[in-house]
Each structure stands twice: as C-alpha cells, then as structure tokens.
Design an enzyme around this catalytic site. Sequence first.
Site, mmCIF file in Angstrom:
data_model
loop_
_atom_site.group_PDB
_atom_site.id
_atom_site.type_symbol
_atom_site.label_atom_id
_atom_site.label_comp_id
_atom_site.label_asym_id
_atom_site.label_seq_id
_atom_site.Cartn_x
_atom_site.Cartn_y
_atom_site.Cartn_z
ATOM 1 C CE LYS A 145 -4.519 0.887 0.489
ATOM 2 N NZ LYS A 145 -5.660 0.110 -0.003
ATOM 3 N N GLY A 204 -26.244 1.066 2.318
ATOM 4 C CA GLY A 204 -25.363 1.706 1.349
ATOM 5 C C GLY A 204 -25.719 1.263 -0.055
ATOM 6 N N GLY A 236 -24.592 2.299 -3.023
ATOM 7 C CA GLY A 236 -23.619 2.847 -3.972
ATOM 8 C C GLY A 236 -23.378 1.861 -5.098
ATOM 9 C CB VAL A 281 -20.523 -2.592 -3.875
ATOM 10 C CG1 VAL A 281 -20.624 -4.066 -3.514
ATOM 11 C CG2 VAL A 281 -19.116 -2.270 -4.355
HETATM 12 P P1 NAD Z 1 -19.918 4.165 -3.112
HETATM 13 O O1 NAD Z 1 -19.229 5.411 -2.679
HETATM 14 O O2 NAD Z 1 -20.314 4.001 -4.548
HETATM 15 O O3 NAD Z 1 -21.243 3.946 -2.246
HETATM 16 C C1 NAD Z 1 -21.326 4.104 -0.875
HETATM 17 C C2 NAD Z 1 -22.783 4.431 -0.547
HETATM 18 O O4 NAD Z 1 -22.946 4.402 0.878
HETATM 19 C C3 NAD Z 1 -23.215 5.809 -1.014
HETATM 20 O O5 NAD Z 1 -24.444 5.707 -1.723
HETATM 21 C C4 NAD Z 1 -23.391 6.600 0.291
HETATM 22 O O6 NAD Z 1 -24.426 7.580 0.221
HETATM 23 C C5 NAD Z 1 -23.750 5.505 1.251
HETATM 24 N N1 NAD Z 1 -23.457 5.793 2.660
HETATM 25 C C6 NAD Z 1 -22.393 6.435 3.200
HETATM 26 N N2 NAD Z 1 -22.479 6.460 4.530
HETATM 27 C C7 NAD Z 1 -23.616 5.808 4.852
HETATM 28 C C8 NAD Z 1 -24.258 5.475 6.063
HETATM 29 N N3 NAD Z 1 -23.713 5.834 7.239
HETATM 30 N N4 NAD Z 1 -25.437 4.797 6.029
HETATM 31 C C9 NAD Z 1 -25.972 4.423 4.852
HETATM 32 N N5 NAD Z 1 -25.409 4.704 3.658
HETATM 33 C C10 NAD Z 1 -24.256 5.386 3.657
HETATM 34 O O7 NAD Z 1 -18.956 2.965 -2.650
HETATM 35 P P2 NAD Z 1 -18.883 1.498 -3.242
HETATM 36 O O8 NAD Z 1 -17.854 1.440 -4.310
HETATM 37 O O9 NAD Z 1 -20.260 0.986 -3.491
HETATM 38 O O10 NAD Z 1 -18.223 0.724 -1.996
HETATM 39 C C11 NAD Z 1 -18.999 0.461 -0.837
HETATM 40 C C12 NAD Z 1 -18.091 -0.126 0.235
HETATM 41 O O11 NAD Z 1 -17.469 -1.316 -0.245
HETATM 42 C C13 NAD Z 1 -16.936 0.778 0.687
HETATM 43 O O12 NAD Z 1 -16.669 0.551 2.051
HETATM 44 C C14 NAD Z 1 -15.764 0.269 -0.142
HETATM 45 O O13 NAD Z 1 -14.521 0.537 0.490
HETATM 46 C C15 NAD Z 1 -16.053 -1.210 -0.168
HETATM 47 N N6 NAD Z 1 -15.462 -1.913 -1.303
HETATM 48 C C16 NAD Z 1 -15.778 -1.544 -2.568
HETATM 49 C C17 NAD Z 1 -15.237 -2.229 -3.651
HETATM 50 C C18 NAD Z 1 -15.578 -1.859 -5.076
HETATM 51 O O14 NAD Z 1 -15.269 -2.644 -5.987
HETATM 52 N N7 NAD Z 1 -16.226 -0.737 -5.330
HETATM 53 C C19 NAD Z 1 -14.341 -3.293 -3.429
HETATM 54 C C20 NAD Z 1 -14.050 -3.676 -2.108
HETATM 55 C C21 NAD Z 1 -14.607 -2.968 -1.060
#
Ligand code: NAD
Length: 353
Positions: free
Chosen positions: A79, A176, A178, A180
């Site tokens: 990292k 959440g 988002g 994922v």
């Molecule tokens: P994203 O930013 O697209 O979505 C996150 C969502 O969570 C947003 O819609 C936001 O409004 C919502 N949110 C934030 N705080 C909140 C809360 N307290 N209560 C409810 N909703 C809340 O992120 P993502 O890419 O979908 O990733 C989601 C999680 O998965 C993150 O923790 C990320 O580190 C982890 N992750 C993602 C990936 C990937 O491929 N994108 C891979 C491994 C891990």
Amino acid sequence: MVFGPMVDGGHEQVTYVSDPETGLRAIVAIHDTTLGPSLGGTRFLDYDTEADALEDVTRLSKAMTYKAAAADLPLGGGKAVILGNPDDLKTDALLEAYGRAVDNLGGRYITSVDVNTGVEDIEVVKQETEYAVGTGDGLGDPSPITAHGVFHGIQTSAEHVYGTDSVEGLEVVIQGLGKVGQALAEELSSAGADVTVSDIDEAHVAAFADEHDVDTVAPGDVYEQSCDVFAPCAVGGVVNDDTIPQLECDIVAGAANNILAERRHAEVLREQGILYAPDYVINAGGLITVAKEYLGGTREEAYEEAAAIGDRLGEMIENAERQETTVLTAAEEYAENRIERADSGQEPAVPAE
Ligand code: NAD
C-alpha cells in the site's frame, strides 16, 4: 518511530519518497511478497502527523497481504500513501514523480486507486511505470464483480445457517446503495431474495425503489431491521458495541471494508449466534479484477473467480466450526497457511489451474 510499525507488522520494506520540486512526500509499504508482487492502492491524505501516515500505510499493506492470500491470488500485500491535501498538491508533475518512485521498486509494488486517487490519476502514474493497474483501458468498473463475490459469500453463509444455498425468500438488508450495494441488490433480487435497501441519500433510495422490487428502511433504523442477512455496503466500523445489541439478523456479510469497529467484535457476534463472513474475504472481487488486469485475463474470468469466493468461505466456516473459533480467525489461518506453504516450497505461490 521509523522502524516500530514496520517491525511490529512484519513488513519487508518501507520506502520513503520525497520530491521537493513537486511537493511529493510518500511512503510505500511492502508487507509480504512470498506469494507474488505486492499490490495495493495509493491513498492521498492530509494526515495529522507523519506517524499517522506510517501507521495507516503499514496497517493497510498488511491487510492487503491477507486479502490477496485469502483470495488465492499470486500476489502479496502493499500500500502507499501520499501525504498532503490532494486539492492543494495533486498535479500531473507530482503524480509523475510518484510514478518514477514506484518504477524504482522494480515491480515489487504495483499500485492502483484508493481514497482520493482515481482512474485519471493512475493513468498519469502509468506514464512513468508499468507497475500500475486500474486504468480506464483496463477491465472496467470492479464494483459489480465485488458485488458478485459478496452474493456468493451470502449464499454460502445462508447454506451454513439455513441448510440451503438458495437465496429465494432470503431477507437481506443492504446498507449503502452505492456502486456495490446497487449491483448486489439487483443480483439478489433477480435470484428471488427479499431485499431491503437503505442509504443516507434517501432520494437515491426512493428512485431506486421505484424501479426495482425492493423495500426501504431509514438509515437510522437499519440495524434493528429484522432480517436474515445484514449486508453493510457503505462505510466501515458499523458493527460495534452500540449496534450489535440492536442487530436482528443471523448473518453479517457485506462489501464495506473494516465492517467491525474492532477485531474482538467477531467474537461478540459469534457469542450472539450471528455468523460473520469476513469483509476482506467476500469483497475481494475488486482486487481479483485489478489482479486479472495486471496478470492478464478477461472480465468474465474475474466474475468466475469472484464466484469461487463462496467455496473458500465455506472452507473457512467449516474450519471455524471445527475449531470453535470465529470465521475471521479461520480466514487469517487460511491466508497464513498459504504463505507458509509457499515459503517452505510445499506448493507454488501460484495455485495450479
Ligand atoms: P460508493 O461510494 O459508490 O457507495 C457508498 C454508498 O454508501 C453511497 O451511496 C453513500 O451515500 C452511502 N453511505 C455512506 N455512509 C452511509 C451510512 N452511514 N449509512 C448508509 N449509507 C451510507 O462505494 P462502493 O464502491 O459501493 O463501496 C462500498 C463499500 O465497499 C466501501 O466501504 C468500499 O470501500 C467497499 N469496497 C468496494 C469495492 C468496489 O469494488 N467498489 C471493493 C471492495 C470494497
């Protein structure tokens, strides 16, 4: 201070990079390369102190070793952090200087996107080094593949708790919505699960619910929502001393990184009869995708490898049950065993096809 976190964490190498002309100050931590070159994103953050930055980069790089090993990838853990406020400091010249520093490590560290570094930044870094992945011309957005792995993690967890891997009628609450969370909601719904979604962006939740067959729950009520599976897909630390007593579920399985506020919460969940599928095991689809991009392969292959997360989790759950311990401990043992076997030449670092 300089050697402390490195020695405690068992890191192979920590490199400090400075380029006064561009203001670049970075730390690259390589935790373990027994299984292959270290891979992990570059985080661009204005840390309060240099010690905080060192602490973060050593902690995160070690976590990457476990994540890659538990995903059966031929990769180690690394990292990097760039210190400072990206709004003030981030320039192409700084990113190029950083790219040259990554290149100097000769492939022992491969970088990618992380907090405050995006695809466009990695494209600049890539002008100076071949050791960067997650660019626009790569395998595309990893999020649906991450969701696919989480889906299989949920399926395996359900099989162990309810005796069937069918998600038909399984009640899943997704926190959440988002990249994922949406993909997971869609995949679960298509497979017949009863999905409830929640997000602090309530307008987004309402719009999604208009177009999909899902229920909704307000963000403040999400923990006490009765369900089979609670799937945190927003932020870390949501399973903690305050929220665990509220949980009305049998399984916690989601994509968010560091779902547990502290490691000991895995044991607290187990004592409460809740199965916790370790986040880094089931959210490895993203890492699998960038690894495929680096090692060569297709998006379809990344989907297939993400689906295999379910089988690996199953093995870890069985080991945990046999040893009367948490699945988190079993996952760590799985990763450590892979590294030990590769280290002692008992098996190749790259698993046989
Ligand atoms: P994203 O930013 O697209 O979505 C996150 C969502 O969570 C947003 O819609 C936001 O409004 C919502 N949110 C934030 N705080 C909140 C809360 N307290 N209560 C409810 N909703 C809340 O992120 P993502 O890419 O979908 O990733 C989601 C999680 O998965 C993150 O923790 C990320 O580190 C982890 N992750 C993602 C990936 C990937 O491929 N994108 C891979 C491994 C891990």
